[in-house]
Design a protein around this motif. Structure first.
Motif, short mmCIF file in Angstrom:
data_model
loop_
_atom_site.label_atom_id
_atom_site.label_comp_id
_atom_site.label_asym_id
_atom_site.label_seq_id
_atom_site.Cartn_x
_atom_site.Cartn_y
_atom_site.Cartn_z
N UNK A 201 9.77 1.31 3.36
CA UNK A 201 9.72 1.99 4.65
C UNK A 201 8.46 1.71 5.45
N UNK A 202 7.40 1.24 4.80
CA UNK A 202 6.12 1.07 5.49
C UNK A 202 5.35 2.36 5.63
N UNK A 203 5.78 3.41 4.96
CA UNK A 203 5.09 4.69 5.04
C UNK A 203 3.87 4.70 4.13
N UNK A 204 2.76 5.18 4.67
CA UNK A 204 1.54 5.28 3.88
C UNK A 204 1.69 6.38 2.82
N UNK A 205 1.37 6.04 1.57
CA UNK A 205 1.44 6.99 0.47
C UNK A 205 0.09 7.65 0.21
N UNK A 206 -0.96 6.86 0.22
CA UNK A 206 -2.33 7.38 0.12
C UNK A 206 -3.30 6.32 0.60
N UNK A 207 -4.53 6.75 0.87
CA UNK A 207 -5.57 5.78 1.19
C UNK A 207 -6.89 6.26 0.62
N UNK A 208 -7.76 5.32 0.36
CA UNK A 208 -9.08 5.63 -0.19
C UNK A 208 -10.14 4.82 0.54
N UNK A 209 -11.12 5.53 1.09
CA UNK A 209 -12.21 4.90 1.83
C UNK A 209 -13.50 5.01 1.01
N UNK A 210 -14.03 3.89 0.51
CA UNK A 210 -15.25 3.95 -0.30
C UNK A 210 -16.51 4.21 0.51
N UNK A 211 -16.39 4.19 1.85
CA UNK A 211 -17.51 4.50 2.74
C UNK A 211 -18.72 3.62 2.43
N UNK A 212 -18.63 2.39 2.88
CA UNK A 212 -19.66 1.41 2.62
C UNK A 212 -21.01 1.86 3.18
N UNK A 213 -22.05 1.51 2.46
CA UNK A 213 -23.41 1.83 2.89
C UNK A 213 -23.67 1.19 4.25
N UNK A 214 -24.22 1.97 5.19
CA UNK A 214 -24.40 1.50 6.56
C UNK A 214 -25.23 0.23 6.63
N UNK A 215 -26.20 0.09 5.74
CA UNK A 215 -27.08 -1.08 5.77
C UNK A 215 -26.33 -2.37 5.49
N UNK A 216 -25.19 -2.27 4.82
CA UNK A 216 -24.43 -3.46 4.44
C UNK A 216 -23.30 -3.78 5.43
N UNK A 217 -23.23 -3.03 6.54
CA UNK A 217 -22.25 -3.35 7.56
C UNK A 217 -22.70 -4.60 8.33
#
Length: 712
Positions: free
Chosen positions: A107-123
């Motif tokens: 269906x293309x429906x999102x089941x879950x997501x996880x954001x590791x929130x990268x350290x700002x200095x490494x953006x």
């Protein structure tokens, strides 16, 4: 009532027999089973990394019926140059800064997501995550700030997380980890950004406990060597290389040989690039730019083959390594197929690492050939820019880069997203006795500040016969970057392209049989799998990643700016879904805006040009944007000093992927503004074009004279 009861009983029976079937266990047996195409559970699908699927419902005769089954917009993600996985009807993908999504494949429906929130200095690195791994109910991904984590595949909950690098150094992770025999292995990038000594690390897949680490290049001899391999490698280095790190990062390719319990590493370039600076008296500099075989249990060195000894061009060997058994001289031979950046296609013996054959797959001017007796390249005089500068094919982008190739055992051909593009190298007279690696001079080369014209490079889908080492067929593809490929038993090769087309090609003769307009270009590799016995093909589309820095070469496709979609598309036979509308591409010159009252001091602008090198990866060389990040010449932000300061120094747009440069002084900020204004007002003249062509011709003539030995 009786009918309803019978219906309920039948439903329960079907649920017991079918719906509650045990989940597929993705273990070593599953990852080694090439005959089962129901899942795409690893970067290369199976351990051999052939990227070949045995599925054939979608084939040369039925592909005309292929249509969109569903699509999913990923507008909060800035980069989707990644390849997803599919297990038991669930798609897993890591995009942007390793933001992981689980999506229902029907269906293309999102089941879950996880954001590791990268350290700002490494953006601030435009390429983002390229993929992930799946093993025994867990999803694994690396993060740009050096972390490796495991998630529960059903819930998306974090199981464990480890820091694989020193958070304060230049290392970062963009590549997909590999998993085997209860271990997960990860490398890193960073050799182009400062002092980095490359290594790989393995961890327990269940707990995250570190098991073994193997360094690619030797460290300071005074500290002792970790193993005999490092002691031997040190004999091939000179000077005080360890002060610069040495490089050799394994940022992409790792292939597991289940039969031999061996892990093959594709190793990276030197740091600095300039060989004479990191190793002044020469030397091969092991194990840079090599295929290295390690015992998968212990990490012990077994053998190596170096594709570019003493490399000086960023010709890393971190491109995919495909395992196969092929007939050579009427005998089956277990081989590794490898097409690194340097322009040659290699066949190696998997037992010994001995070279079987090697031939050019594109324009190569740094070497005449590979000597099959010694296994070494026969270099061209002047290629190492000994006389100050050189124009070399291929350039640092390589004839083949990270976008993966595929091998079809049906046709015996390898399908390569190939590139033709030169590289300009100039060490500017640097003296190894006095040179020091520092900010703004990490590679040991003069910086390149000019825009890259759209005619600077070309790409093709190249079908290569690895036995005869000859081209079978080749199709030109748009621009200078193309997506990775897969091949199928249905006789097809699938590839996403820079012009926004998703294309199916006949694997035998190269005839394009089907295409679909995705609404935006891509570099991502597709995959194919089944759900309830029906075959699907999925690809991510969204223009971003390394092409963003290539100026007009990337901007020619017209995908510059955040308004263009990042999306996942899934196709099936007789699919009839409608793709959401997206803005039409706007190729050509950007409409710069300006404030006539802003006075451009040429001296200040020249200093700002150096400051802008920190912005090039996202905002493009010479301030000509080529991807997701906006073109600063057309942005009102640099015209407002307060807003510019708030965003660049203050990090006001970190949530949108714009890193914070808090160390920039107000003076440097003004220099940066001035440079952007200077670029916004720049209008190339006909004379500028004539001079550029003349300089190119002079350099080419000079290189030919050096090659012939007529001048030094």
């Amino acid at each position: 009532m009786r009918i309803q009861f019978r219906t309920l009983c039948l439903s329960l029976l079907l649920t017991v027999l079918c719906g509650n079937a045990a989940a597929t266990v993705i273990d070593d047996a599953a990852l080694n089973k090439t005959s089962d195409g129901s899942n795409w559970a690893a970067w290369g699908r199976t351990f051999d990394e052939q990227r070949f699927s045995p599925l054939d419902e979608i084939n040369t005769k039925t592909v005309s019926r292929l249509g969109l089954a569903w699509s999913l917009e990923l507008n909060d993600v800035w980069n989707v140059s990644s390849q997803p996985l599919a297990v038991d009807g669930v798609i897993y993908t890591a995009v942007g800064y390793s933001h992981v999504y689980a999506i229902d494949a029907l269906t293309g429906k999102e089941l879950w997501n996880y954001n590791p929130k990268v350290e700002a200095r490494k953006m601030g690195l435009a390429w983002g995550s390229r993929g992930l791994a799946f093993y025994k109910g867990k999803v694994y991904a690396g993060v740009q700030d050096g972390r490796l984590f495991a998630l529960d595949a059903k819930t998306g909950k974090l199981v464990w997380e480890v820091q694989t690098t020193d958070p304060k150094d230049n290392r970062y992770i963009t590549g997909a980890p590999r998993v085997f025999n209860g271990k997960i292995i990860i490398g890193h990038g960073g050799a182009d950004f400062g002092h980095v000594r490359g290594y790989v690390t393995t961890y327990d897949a269940e707990t995250g406990k570190e098991l073994w680490r193997w360094f690619v290049v030797p460290g300071n001899p005074a500290d002792g060597f970790e193993n005999e391999a490092m002691a031997e490698a040190a004999k091939t280095w000179t000077g005080e290389w360890w002060k610069f790190g040495g490089g050799g990062t394994v940022w992409n390719a790792m292939t597991y040989d289940a039969e031999k319990d061996v892990i093959y590493l594709g190793t990276g370039n030197g740091s600095p690039w300039n060989h004479k600076l990191r190793s002044p008296k020469g030397g091969d500099n092991l194990y840079l730019c090599s295929v290295v075989a390690l015992d998968a249990k212990t990490g012990k060195y077994l053998w190596h083959y170096q594709t570019t000894p003493g490399e000086s061009w960023d010709f890393n060997s971190t491109m995919d390594m495909v395992l196969a058994t092929v007939n050579i001289d009427n005998k089956p031979r277990k081989v590794i197929m490898h097409a690194p950046k340097n322009g040659f296609f290699y066949m190696l013996d998997r037992d010994t690492g001995k070279l079987i054959s090697a031939e050019k797959i594109g324009k190569v001017t740094w070497a005449e050939r590979i000597d099959l007796t010694t296994g070494r390249p026969v270099e061209v005089r002047g290629a190492r820019y000994e006389n100050g500068e050189a124009l070399i094919w291929p350039g640092s982008g390589g004839t083949h880069n990270w976008q993966p190739m595929a091998y079809s055992p049906d046709t015996g051909l390898v399908y390569i997203p190939a590139r033709e593009m030169a590289g300009y190298y100039n060490d500017g007279g640097r003296d190894p006795r006095t040179w020091q690696m520092k900010k703004g001079d990490v590679m040991g080369l003069n910086g390149f500040f000019d825009d890259i014209p759209k005619t600077a490079g070309t790409t093709s889908l190249l079908a290569w016969n690895p036995i005869t080492q000859q081209k079978a067929w080749s199709n030109p593809t748009p621009g200078a970057t193309a997506g990775g490929v897969i091949a199928t038993h249905g006789g097809l090769v699938f590839q996403g392209r820079a012009d926004g087309k998703f294309v199916a090609t006949d694997a035998t003769n190269g005839k394009e049989l089907w295409s679909y307009d995705m609404g935006v270009g891509t570099q991502a590799a597709p995959m194919t799998y089944t759900v309830n016995g029906k075959q699907y093909v999925t690809v991510l589309a969204g223009w971003g990643g390394a092409p963003s820095l290539l100026g007009s070469l990337a901007a020619q496709h017209g995908w510059v700016g955040r308004q263009y979609p990042r999306r996942m598309l899934t196709f099936a036979l007789d699919g009839a879904a409608k793709l959401p509308a997206s803005p039409a591409p706007v190729p050509g010159k950007v409409k710069a805006i300006d404030d006539p009252s802003f006075k451009v001091d040429p001296v200040v602008a020249e200093k700002g040009k150096l400051v802008f090198q920190q912005c090039v990866i996202c905002h493009g060389v010479s301030a000509v944007a080529g991807g997701y990040a906006p073109d600063l010449r057309a942005s009102p932000i640099p015209l407002n000093s307060a807003a510019f300061k708030m965003i660049v120094q203050g990090g006001a747009l970190q949530s949108r992927g714009m890193p914070q440069f808090e160390t920039l002084s107000d003076e440097e900020l003004h220099q940066l503004q001035t440079y952007i204004r200077d670029r916004a007002r720049y209008e190339p003249s006909a004379w500028d074009d004539i001079k550029a062509i003349w300089n190119f011709v002079v350099l080419m003539v000079k290189m030919e004279l050096v090659k012939r030995g007529w001048i030094d």
